[in-house]
Design an enzyme around this catalytic site. Structure first.
Site, PDB file in Angstrom:
ATOM      1  N   PHE A  80       0.862  -1.179   0.000  1.00 42.22           N
ATOM      2  CA  PHE A  80       0.000   0.000   0.000  1.00 42.22           C
ATOM      3  C   PHE A  80       0.894   1.223   0.000  1.00 42.22           C
ATOM      4  O   PHE A  80       2.087   1.130   0.309  1.00 42.22           O
ATOM      5  CB  PHE A  80      -0.887  -0.019   1.252  1.00 42.22           C
ATOM      6  CG  PHE A  80      -2.350  -0.260   0.983  1.00 42.22           C
ATOM      7  CD1 PHE A  80      -2.760  -1.245   0.100  1.00 42.22           C
ATOM      8  CD2 PHE A  80      -3.328   0.481   1.636  1.00 42.22           C
ATOM      9  CE1 PHE A  80      -4.113  -1.476  -0.129  1.00 42.22           C
ATOM     10  CE2 PHE A  80      -4.678   0.265   1.417  1.00 42.22           C
ATOM     11  CZ  PHE A  80      -5.069  -0.717   0.531  1.00 42.22           C
TER      12      PHE A  80
ATOM     13  N   GLN B 139      -8.711  13.843   4.184  1.00 40.95           N
ATOM     14  CA  GLN B 139      -8.039  13.048   3.143  1.00 40.95           C
ATOM     15  C   GLN B 139      -8.880  12.991   1.872  1.00 40.95           C
ATOM     16  O   GLN B 139     -10.070  12.706   1.921  1.00 40.95           O
ATOM     17  CB  GLN B 139      -7.800  11.627   3.640  1.00 40.95           C
ATOM     18  CG  GLN B 139      -7.142  10.749   2.594  1.00 40.95           C
ATOM     19  CD  GLN B 139      -6.485   9.524   3.209  1.00 40.95           C
ATOM     20  OE1 GLN B 139      -7.150   8.543   3.483  1.00 40.95           O
ATOM     21  NE2 GLN B 139      -5.181   9.598   3.423  1.00 40.95           N
TER      22      GLN B 139
ATOM     23  N   HIS C  25      -9.051  10.845  -1.408  1.00 41.78           N
ATOM     24  CA  HIS C  25      -8.526   9.605  -1.982  1.00 41.78           C
ATOM     25  C   HIS C  25      -8.299   9.838  -3.466  1.00 41.78           C
ATOM     26  O   HIS C  25      -9.140  10.432  -4.137  1.00 41.78           O
ATOM     27  CB  HIS C  25      -9.523   8.465  -1.762  1.00 41.78           C
ATOM     28  CG  HIS C  25      -8.925   7.114  -1.989  1.00 41.78           C
ATOM     29  ND1 HIS C  25      -8.569   6.654  -3.238  1.00 41.78           N
ATOM     30  CD2 HIS C  25      -8.595   6.124  -1.123  1.00 41.78           C
ATOM     31  CE1 HIS C  25      -8.061   5.434  -3.118  1.00 41.78           C
ATOM     32  NE2 HIS C  25      -8.058   5.091  -1.857  1.00 41.78           N
TER      33      HIS C  25
ATOM     34  N   LEU D 268     -15.457   4.367  -4.274  1.00 42.47           N
ATOM     35  CA  LEU D 268     -14.009   4.179  -4.190  1.00 42.47           C
ATOM     36  C   LEU D 268     -13.482   3.033  -5.052  1.00 42.47           C
ATOM     37  O   LEU D 268     -14.100   1.988  -5.157  1.00 42.47           O
ATOM     38  CB  LEU D 268     -13.637   3.885  -2.732  1.00 42.47           C
ATOM     39  CG  LEU D 268     -12.136   3.902  -2.481  1.00 42.47           C
ATOM     40  CD1 LEU D 268     -11.657   5.325  -2.346  1.00 42.47           C
ATOM     41  CD2 LEU D 268     -11.796   3.122  -1.227  1.00 42.47           C
TER      42      LEU D 268
ATOM     43  N   GLU E   4      -7.019   1.512  -3.003  1.00 38.41           N
ATOM     44  CA  GLU E   4      -5.587   1.657  -3.241  1.00 38.41           C
ATOM     45  C   GLU E   4      -4.976   0.304  -3.629  1.00 38.41           C
ATOM     46  O   GLU E   4      -3.924   0.240  -4.264  1.00 38.41           O
ATOM     47  CB  GLU E   4      -4.951   2.182  -1.950  1.00 38.41           C
ATOM     48  CG  GLU E   4      -3.514   2.596  -2.081  1.00 38.41           C
ATOM     49  CD  GLU E   4      -3.097   3.501  -0.919  1.00 38.41           C
ATOM     50  OE1 GLU E   4      -3.823   4.473  -0.630  1.00 38.41           O
ATOM     51  OE2 GLU E   4      -2.061   3.228  -0.310  1.00 38.41           O
TER      52      GLU E   4
ATOM     53  N   ARG F 153      -1.317   9.020  -0.157  1.00 36.76           N
ATOM     54  CA  ARG F 153      -2.527   9.516  -0.820  1.00 36.76           C
ATOM     55  C   ARG F 153      -2.523  11.015  -1.086  1.00 36.76           C
ATOM     56  O   ARG F 153      -2.988  11.455  -2.131  1.00 36.76           O
ATOM     57  CB  ARG F 153      -3.737   9.193   0.048  1.00 36.76           C
ATOM     58  CG  ARG F 153      -4.007   7.732   0.022  1.00 36.76           C
ATOM     59  CD  ARG F 153      -5.212   7.376   0.808  1.00 36.76           C
ATOM     60  NE  ARG F 153      -5.381   5.934   0.680  1.00 36.76           N
ATOM     61  CZ  ARG F 153      -6.214   5.221   1.403  1.00 36.76           C
ATOM     62  NH1 ARG F 153      -6.960   5.811   2.318  1.00 36.76           N
ATOM     63  NH2 ARG F 153      -6.315   3.931   1.208  1.00 36.76           N
TER      64      ARG F 153
ATOM     65  N   HIS G 150     -12.396  11.462   1.399  1.00 32.84           N
ATOM     66  CA  HIS G 150     -12.415  10.046   1.771  1.00 32.84           C
ATOM     67  C   HIS G 150     -12.367   9.807   3.274  1.00 32.84           C
ATOM     68  O   HIS G 150     -12.959   8.863   3.775  1.00 32.84           O
ATOM     69  CB  HIS G 150     -11.217   9.364   1.116  1.00 32.84           C
ATOM     70  CG  HIS G 150     -11.142   7.904   1.369  1.00 32.84           C
ATOM     71  ND1 HIS G 150     -12.159   7.036   1.012  1.00 32.84           N
ATOM     72  CD2 HIS G 150     -10.183   7.127   1.940  1.00 32.84           C
ATOM     73  CE1 HIS G 150     -11.818   5.798   1.354  1.00 32.84           C
ATOM     74  NE2 HIS G 150     -10.635   5.826   1.931  1.00 32.84           N
TER      75      HIS G 150
ATOM     76  N   ARG H   8      -3.370  10.195   6.548  1.00 29.53           N
ATOM     77  CA  ARG H   8      -3.456   8.795   6.960  1.00 29.53           C
ATOM     78  C   ARG H   8      -2.927   7.886   5.868  1.00 29.53           C
ATOM     79  O   ARG H   8      -3.213   8.095   4.694  1.00 29.53           O
ATOM     80  CB  ARG H   8      -4.919   8.451   7.222  1.00 29.53           C
ATOM     81  CG  ARG H   8      -5.205   6.995   7.343  1.00 29.53           C
ATOM     82  CD  ARG H   8      -6.659   6.744   7.662  1.00 29.53           C
ATOM     83  NE  ARG H   8      -7.529   6.765   6.504  1.00 29.53           N
ATOM     84  CZ  ARG H   8      -7.816   5.692   5.762  1.00 29.53           C
ATOM     85  NH1 ARG H   8      -7.283   4.526   6.037  1.00 29.53           N
ATOM     86  NH2 ARG H   8      -8.632   5.790   4.732  1.00 29.53           N
TER      87      ARG H   8
END
Ligand SMILES: Cc1cc2nc3c(=O)[nH]c(=O)nc-3n(C[C@H](O)[C@H](O)[C@H](O)COP(=O)(O)OP(=O)(O)OC[C@H]3O[C@@H](n4cnc5c(N)ncnc54)[C@H](O)[C@@H]3O)c2cc1C
Ligand code: SF4
Ligand code: SF4
Ligand code: FES
Lengths: 237, 567
Positions: B118, B231, B233, B243, B246, B278, B344, B379
C-alpha cells in the site's frame, strides 16, 4: 421525467396501502435510490426508505422494483427500460412504513444458526494456517450482504416464518466449510431439523434475485447432501 | 429509564470491537446504532488492514517500529508518536484475534494471512481479504457480539450527549421505529460514530457518515482536533465517487493521463510511482487535471488495471470489477477506469488521548470519529481499519474498568434537563414558521466545501468558506416546518444530521484558514511549505455560539525527529 409509482403505507393512519405517483427529474446514470431521494427532498419529505452505502455493499436498500427484487442503489433507472419505476417493499416481513419493513425475523433466524465461529480455543499464537483450497471453500458464501432480497423471494419463507431462510442456511455452510469452526455436527443436526434445509423446495428464486450473484439454493442442496450423509453415518455406527 | 454500565454509540468496527472488550469486565454493555451494525460504513472498506506480520518473502524484515516510522512520516510528523507506537505494536495480535474469530483473510501459498503493498509503506504490510476486507471484518465482529449476547439498540439515533459539569451521564436517543425520544443513562459512553465525509459533495463515504457524532461532543464541550486535515482519496469513479481501493495500485495498477503517460513519474521517484501516499497522489492527479491533461481535457484521469489480467482481477479485485460494471458500465478487464480524487477520510475528530479518554469524565471516543492522532496530517491506507479495532478495544477496556467504581443515579437532574432541551428543539421543528429548505442548505454546504476547502487551498477561498458556513447556520435556524409522523421520520433524521454537517464544516474551515503552512493533506498555495517552528501542533476547536474558538496543543514526539518528507 420518469414516473415513480411508490408503495405507501403508514399502519398508524392508513387502513390499507396505496400506490402514489411522483414525477422524478431523471438525470443520466440516476439510480432508483437517487430517485427516491429526489422525492424525499423535493416532493414529499414523509417518504420512508432505508439507505446507507449507496454502493451495493451494506444491504440496506433491498426493494421490489419493476417486478424484481433489487438493490435500489445498484439499479439505474435507464437500465429498467421503462417510463415508470414501480417500487414496493420486500415481502414476508411486516411493514413499518412505506418501503421500510421489519427485519427482526430475518435476523432472528440468522442468529438461530449460531452465526459465529464455534471454537473455544486454544488458539495458535499467530493466525491459523489455512491452505488456499480451504480458503476457496469459503468463496461466495462469505459475500452475502444480508439484504433480504432472497428472503423476500423465497416461497418457503412466505408460508412459514420459522423456516430459517436462504441467508441463514447459506451462512451455515460458510461455517461448516471453515476448518477453524468446530461446530460442524451440531450445525448439521440443527439445519436438518424441521425448519431447516428440508423446507427448501429448490425452486431457485433466491439465486435468481441475489444482487451479489450468490447461489443460496445450491448451498442448501450441498447442506442437504451433507445432512443425509450424516444421518446415514449415524445409522451405521 | 433505560440504563447500562457502558453504552457504545456506533455499530461499525470501532463500536463492535469496543463492545466485545467492555463485556469482558462482566459489566452491562449495550450498543446504539442508527442503522443495523452490518449496514455500517466500515463494510465498504476494501483494500485491507495494516500490521507488520512479515508474512511475505520480501517483508521478512518488517517490524512494528518500521510500521510506526512509515505512519509518522506519512502523517507529515503531526501524529502523536506514542499513540502510533501503541497502535503498530498491538496490530499483529489484534489482527490474529480477528482470524481466530473467523475473518476470511486471503492466504499466502504457505497458509498465512496475505499482505499487499500500500502507499507510503516500506513493505507489503496490508492484510487483505480479497477487496472486501471491511465487509468481512464487520460481519466477523458483529458475529462475536451475537455470540456474547450484547444488546443492540438497532435503528436508534442518538441526538444528544448528556454532559453536565464535565461529567457524562448518558445520551438522548430517538427510537426510529416509534419516533420516541428518551434518555439512556450510562456510567460510561463511548462514541464510535464514524467520519464526516458527507460534509463534502464529492465523497467516497456512505450517506450516513455525516459528522453528527463529532458535533454532539463538540457542543457538549469536548474539542474537535485537527479537523482541517481531510483526506482526498486519489481514485474514486466519476459520477458517483465510489471508491476504487488503493489495492488496485498495490496490485500494480497504473495512473494515466490524456497522453497515455504514467504521470506519477513527474512527481515522485520511479521506484514509488503510483504507491506514493494519498495526499501526494491526489495532488498529482488534480494537477494533471488542472493543467489540461485529464482524459479528453475533462475532469478525470484513468486508472488502468488491464495488464493485471483477468485471473488476478477476478481473484484479488472482484468487488472493484462489480462496482465498475454496476455504476459505470465499464469492465476494467477490458477498459481503463475513469477516476478523480474525492473526499475520503476525516483525520481529525473528537480529541482523545491514547486510552480514548476525553476532557469529559466517563466519555470516550474511538474509530474515525476520534482523533487520538495516529494519522496526523495524512493517513496511510490500511491504518484506519487498524485504528478502529485497536482503539475500539482500548476504549472498551478502559470504559469497562472505569464503570466498576461508579454509581448510576437515574434521578440526576441532567436527564430532565436534557429531555426538556431536546423536546424544545423538536417542537421548534414541528412548529417552525421558517421557510428554508434543509436539502438546499445541505447542497449549498457541499458545494461550498468542494469548492473552497479542497485539495489545494487559498486564504481567499477558505475565508469564503468560513463566511458561507456561518450564513448556512443562520439559515438552518429558519428551516421550514417538519411534519410529525408516527415512525421512521427520515426528514427529521436528515435535518438533525445536517446540524452535524454544519458544525463539522465550521471546524474544518476555521482550522484550515488559521493554519498558515502546508502539511500532509492541508495544502495551501500561499504557504506552500511545512513550518515546524510555528505549526507543529494540533488544532483544538472548542464550540461557542459565535463559531469555533481555536487553541493548540503539542505533538508527542518519541523516536522520530521531523525530517523532510520525500518519496
Ligand atoms: C469506501 C471506503 C473504503 C475504505 N477502505 C479502507 C481500507 O481498505 N483500509 C482502511 O484501513 N480503511 C479504509 N477506509 C476507512 C475505514 O473504512 C473507516 O475509517 C472505518 O471503517 C470507520 O469505522 P468506524 O467504526 O469508526 O465507523 P463506521 O463504520 O462509519 O460506523 C459508524 C457507526 O456509528 C453509528 N452512528 C453514527 N452516528 C450515530 C448516531 N447519531 N446515533 C446512533 N448511531 C450512530 C452508525 O450507525 C454506524 O454503526 C475506507 C473508507 C471508505 C469510505
Ligand atoms: S431454493 Fe429454497 S431457499 Fe431458495 S427460494 Fe427456493 S425454497 Fe427458498
Ligand atoms: S444471499 Fe444474496 S439476496 Fe440473500 S441476503 Fe445475501 S446478498 Fe441478499
Ligand atoms: S444503500 Fe447500501 S446496498 Fe444500497
Amino acid at each position: 421525467m420518469t414516473t415513480f409509482n411508490v408503495f405507501r403505507y403508514d399502519p398508524a393512519i392508513d387502513k390499507c396501502p396505496k400506490m402514489e405517483t411522483f414525477d422524478v427529474k431523471n438525470e443520466r446514470g440516476m439510480t432508483v435510490l437517487e430517485g427516491l431521494f429526489y422525492i424525499l427532498e423535493n416532493l414529499d419529505p414523509t417518504l420512508c426508505f432505508r439507505s446507507s452505502c449507496r454502493a451495493a455493499i451494506c444491504g440496506s436498500c433491498a426493494m421490489h422494483i419493476n417486478g424484481q427484487y433489487r438493490l435500489a442503489c445498484r439499479t439505474q433507472i435507464e437500465h429498467l427500460k421503462s417510463d415508470t419505476v414501480t417500487v414496493r417493499p420486500i415481502a414476508h416481513s411486516e411493514i413499518i412504513k412505506d418501503l421500510v419493513v421489519d427485519m427482526t425475523n430475518f435476523f432472528a433466524n440468522l442468529e438461530k444458526i449460531k452465526p459465529y465461529i464455534i471454537n473455544e480455543g486454544p488458539f495458535p499464537e499467530r493466525e491459523f494456517l489455512q491452505s488456499e483450497g480451504e480458503r476457496k471453500g469459503l468463496d461466495h458464501l462469505i459475500d452475502c450482504i444480508l439484504c433480504g432480497c432472497c428472503y423476500g423471494a423465497c416461497p418457503s419463507a412466505g408460508t412459514d416464518e420459522d423456516y430459517l431462510g436462504p441467508h441463514a442456511l447459506m451462512k451455515t455452510l460458510r461455517f461448516i466449510n471453515d476448518p477453524r469452526d468446530k461446530g460442524g455436527k451440531e450445525r448439521l443436526a440443527f439445519v436438518s431439523s424441521e425448519n431447516g434445509v428440508f423446507r427448501c423446495h429448490t425452486v431457485f428464486n433466491c439465486q435468481e434475485v441475489c444482487p451479489k450473484d450468490l447461489d443460496p439454493s445450491s448451498a442448501i442442496a450441498r447442506l442437504k447432501m451433507k445432512a443425509v450423509w450424516n444421518t446415514l453415518k449415524n445409522l451405521v455406527s | 429509564m433505560l440504563k447500562h454500565d457502558v453504552l457504545i454509540i456506533g455499530g461499525g468496527l470501532a463500536g463492535l470491537r469496543a463492545a466485545i472488550e467492555a463485556a469482558k469486565n462482566n459489566v452491562d454493555v449495550a450498543i446504539v446504532s442508527k442503522i443495523h451494525p452490518v449496514r455500517s460504513h466500515s463494510g465498504a472498506a476494501q483494500g485491507g488492514i495494516n500490521a507488520a506480520l512479515a508474512n511475505n518473502e520480501n517483508s521478512k524484515d518488517d517490524t512494528p517500529e518500521k510500521h510506526a516510522y512509515d505512519t509518522t512520516k506519512g502523517s507529515d510528523f503531526l501524529a502523536d508518536q506514542d499513540a502510533v507506537e501503541l497502535m503498530t505494536s498491538l496490530a499483529p495480535e489484534t489482527i490474529f484475534e480477528t482470524d481466530h474469530w473467523g475473518c476470511p483473510y486471503s492466504r499466502t501459498a504457505n497458509g498465512k494471512i496475505a499482505q499487499r503493498p500500500f502507499g507510503g509503506a516500506g513493505y507489503p504490510r496490508t492484510c487483505y481479504a480479497a477487496d472486501k476486507t471491511g465487509l468481512y471484518l464487520l460481519h466477523t465482529l458483529w458475529e462475536q457480539t451475537v455470540k456474547h449476547h450484547i444488546k443492540v439498540y438497532e435503528e436508534w439515533m442518538v441526538v444528544d450527549l448528556i454532559v453536565q459539569d464535565k461529567v457524562c451521564y448518558g445520551v438522548m436517543a430517538i427510537e426510529l421505529r416509534t419516533n420516541q425520544l428518551q434518555p439512556i443513562a450510562a456510567k460510561a459512553v463511548i462514541f464510535a460514530t464514524g467520519g464526516a465525509g458527507r460534509v463534502y459533495g464529492r465523497t467516497s463515504n456512505a450517506l450516513t457518515s455525516t459528522g453528527f457524532g463529532m458535533a454532539l461532543p463538540y457542543i457538549a464541550g469536548v474539542p474537535l482536533k485537527d479537523m482541517e486535515f481531510i483526506q482526498f482519496h486519489p481514485t474514486a469513479i466519476i459520477g458517483k465517487h465510489i471508491l476504487m481501493t488503493e489495492g488496485c495500485r498495490g496490485e500494480g495498477g497504473y495512473l494515466v493521463n490524456n497522453k497515455g503517460e504514467r504521470f506519477m513519474k513527474n512527481y515522485v521517484s520511479e521506484k514509488i510511482m503510483e504507491l506514493a501516499p494519498r495526499d501526494i497522489v491526489a495532488r498529482s492527479i488534480q494537477t494533471e487535471i488542472n493543467e489540461g491533461r485529464g482524459i479528453g481535457g475533462q475532469q478525470f484521469v484513468h486508472l488502468d488495471i488491464r495488464h493485471l489480467g483477468e485471473q488476478k482481477i477476478m481473484e484479488r479485485l472482484p468487488g472493484i470489477r462489480d462496482i465498475c460494471m454496476d455504476f459505470l458500465g465499464v469492465d476494467p478487464i477490458k477498459e481503463p477506469i475513469p477516476i478523480l480524487p474525492a473526499q475520503h477520510y476525516t483525520m481529525g475528530g473528537v480529541a482523545a488521548n491514547k486510552n480514548c479518554e476525553t476532557e469529559v469524565e466517563g466519555f470516550y471516543a474511538a474509530g474515525e470519529c476520534a482523533c487520538v492522532s495516529v494519522h496526523g496530517a495524512n493517513r496511510l491506507g490500511g491504518n484506519s481499519l487498524l485504528e478502529t479495532i485497536v482503539f475500539g478495544k482500548i476504549a472498551g477496556k478502559y470504559a469497562g474498568e472505569y464503570v466498576k467504581g461508579i454509581d448510576l443515579n437515574t434521578e440526576h437532574s441532567s436527564y430532565k434537563n436534557f429531555t426538556n432541551k431536546m423536546n424544545g428543539f423538536m417542537n421548534r421543528l414541528y412548529e417552525s414558521t421558517g421557510n428554508e429548505d434543509p436539502y438546499r442548505i445541505k447542497k449549498d454546504l457541499n458545494d461550498c466545501l468542494d469548492e473552497n476547502v479542497g485539495i489545494f487551498r487559498t486564504e481567499e477561498k477558505m475565508k469564503k468558506a468560513v463566511e458561507t458556513v456561518k450564513q448556512l447556520k443562520e439559515r438552518y435556524r429558519k428551516i421550514r416546518k417538519v411534519k410529525k409522523t408516527s415512525s421512521f421520520n427520515q426528514d427529521v433524521v436528515w435535518i438533525l444530521e445536517l446540524e452535524g454537517n454544519l458544525l463539522a464544516a465550521e471546524t474544518i474551515a476555521a482550522g484550515a484558514l488559521a493554519r498558515k503552512e502546508s502539511r500532509g493533506s492541508h495544502s495551501r498555495t500561499d504557504y506552500a511549505k511545512r513550518n515546524d517552528a510555528e505549526w507543529m501542533k494540533h488544532t483544538l476547536a472548542y464550540y461557542t455560539k459565535e463559531g469555533p474558538r481555536l487553541e493548540y496543543s503539542p505533538v508527542a514526539v518519541t523516536k522520530f525527529q521531523p525530517e523532510e518528507r520525500k518519496y
